[in-house]
Design an enzyme around this catalytic site. Structure first.
Site, PDB file in Angstrom:
ATOM      1  N   ALA A  16       0.798  -1.232   0.000  1.00 27.32           N
ATOM      2  CA  ALA A  16       0.000   0.000   0.000  1.00 27.32           C
ATOM      3  C   ALA A  16       0.827   1.276   0.000  1.00 27.32           C
ATOM      4  O   ALA A  16       0.270   2.363   0.092  1.00 27.32           O
ATOM      5  CB  ALA A  16      -0.933   0.008   1.211  1.00 27.32           C
ATOM      6  N   TYR A 157       8.549 -11.635 -14.143  1.00 22.84           N
ATOM      7  CA  TYR A 157       7.275 -11.045 -13.728  1.00 22.84           C
ATOM      8  C   TYR A 157       6.106 -11.818 -14.333  1.00 22.84           C
ATOM      9  O   TYR A 157       5.136 -12.157 -13.650  1.00 22.84           O
ATOM     10  CB  TYR A 157       7.244  -9.578 -14.160  1.00 22.84           C
TER      11      TYR A 157
END
Length: 333
Positions: A16, A157
């Protein structure tokens, strides 16, 4: 399956400190949810909690590295300790390395898997016992369109995001089989204008960029908040995400050809950047707590995300997709 209104929820947002995770935490708090935010950087989390409290929201933070299961479990435990329960788990945390496969070391590849795949696995493992105790809830995992279609320069990724899709599918069916009313959503954004492109480790000699167009991170947070109230399996975010998904279903070799034309040069900016330059691959980048990245001039609106949550639009889009795929198979017979 019925989920609570957001203003009655306790939500954990993992990853976050900036970008999608940060704006998602802010939006949950603005809608009245109690929020626990987590990332590696204490200073960024403190600034986020201060921002939430400045408009009357309720939030606390917990510093954790998602590579370590005990630390991820502690996020969930902290949420229940502070607010009494956990209703929604949102997992965003990810890192990136931009390099050809043969220039990526085994240690670097494994590190991406540990953060981007195992971190998400640990998140689900940590959150599920608490959601089961409540008897309902939502697991929302921010995956990527690279979970459907891999890109050059991003083999690690893409591998991690394919792995995320694999464990979510298996876990979802298990929960349905066991009759747990727990929603499992994969949110798959395409190229989003966040600091991800600034903070990735690059071996390209330049700052990496996404293949344009870019989309605003707020359309991803909108999708996440939607999933927190509406059980839904997948949310493709960005018009190009839907087009790429369709093209991949019809003809992966066509997508190969498109990526040969665009996938290499368009992922390289004109800004020189060395492998030793500041990045968040192993440690957070100090004080970079922005939501938006450096490519605002390439951001466009997404029409399908404005309309896509309308039931009639979803049915119509599904029917069109089915007809196109059927026609493609017919032509290949």
């Amino acid at each position: 399956m019925q989920l609570k209104p957001i203003n009655q929820q306790v939500v954990s947002v993992v990853g976050a400190s900036s970008g999608i995770g940060r704006i998602t935490a802010l939006e949950f708090a603005k809608r009245g949810a109690k929020v626990v935010v987590s990332a590696r950087s204490e200073s960024k989390l403190k600034s986020l909690v201060e921002e939430i409290r400045s408009f009357g929201g309720e939030a606390t933070f917990y510093v954790a590295d998602v590579e370590v299961f005990e630390q991820v479990k502690a996020i969930a435990d902290k949420t229940v300790e502070v607010y009494g329960r956990l209703d929604t788990w949102v997992h965003v945390a990810a890192i990136g390395i931009f390099a050809t496969f043969d220039k990526t070391t085994p240690e670097e590849f494994k590190h991406v898997i540990d953060v981007n795949l195992m971190g998400q696995v640990y998140g689900a493992m940590a959150a599920l016992p608490h959601l089961k105790r409540e008897g309902r809830g939502a697991l929302i995992h921010v995956s990527s369109m690279e979970g459907r279609r891999s890109l050059p320069y991003q083999s690690a990724y893409s591998s991690a995001k394919h792995g995320v899709e694999g464990f979510l599918e298996a876990m979802r069916v298990e929960l349905i089989h066991e009759k747990w009313p727990i929603s499992v959503t994969s949110v798959k954004p395409v190229v989003i204008n966040t600091p991800f492109w600034n903070n990735g480790l690059t071996k390209l000699g330049v700052k990496p960029s996404g293949i344009p167009p870019y989309y605003d991170p707020r359309i991803v947070s909108d999708a996440i908040l939607y999933a927190a109230e509406h059980p839904i399996r997948d949310l493709l975010v960005g018009d190009i995400a839907k087009l790429l998904d369709l093209a991949q279903k019809i003809s992966p070799s066509l997508v190969d050809s498109l990526l040969l034309l665009t996938g290499f040069n368009l992922q390289r900016s004109n800004e020189l950047k060395s492998e030793d330059a500041s990045n968040n691959f192993y440690q957070p980048v100090a004080e970079d707590d922005r939501v938006d990245g450096d490519y605002q001039n390439l951001v466009i609106p997404s029409i399908t995300d404005l309309l896509g949550k309308l039931p009639l639009f979803q049915l119509g889009a599904g029917a069109v997709l089915a007809l196109l795929v059927a026609q493609a198979f017919k032509q290949n017979e």
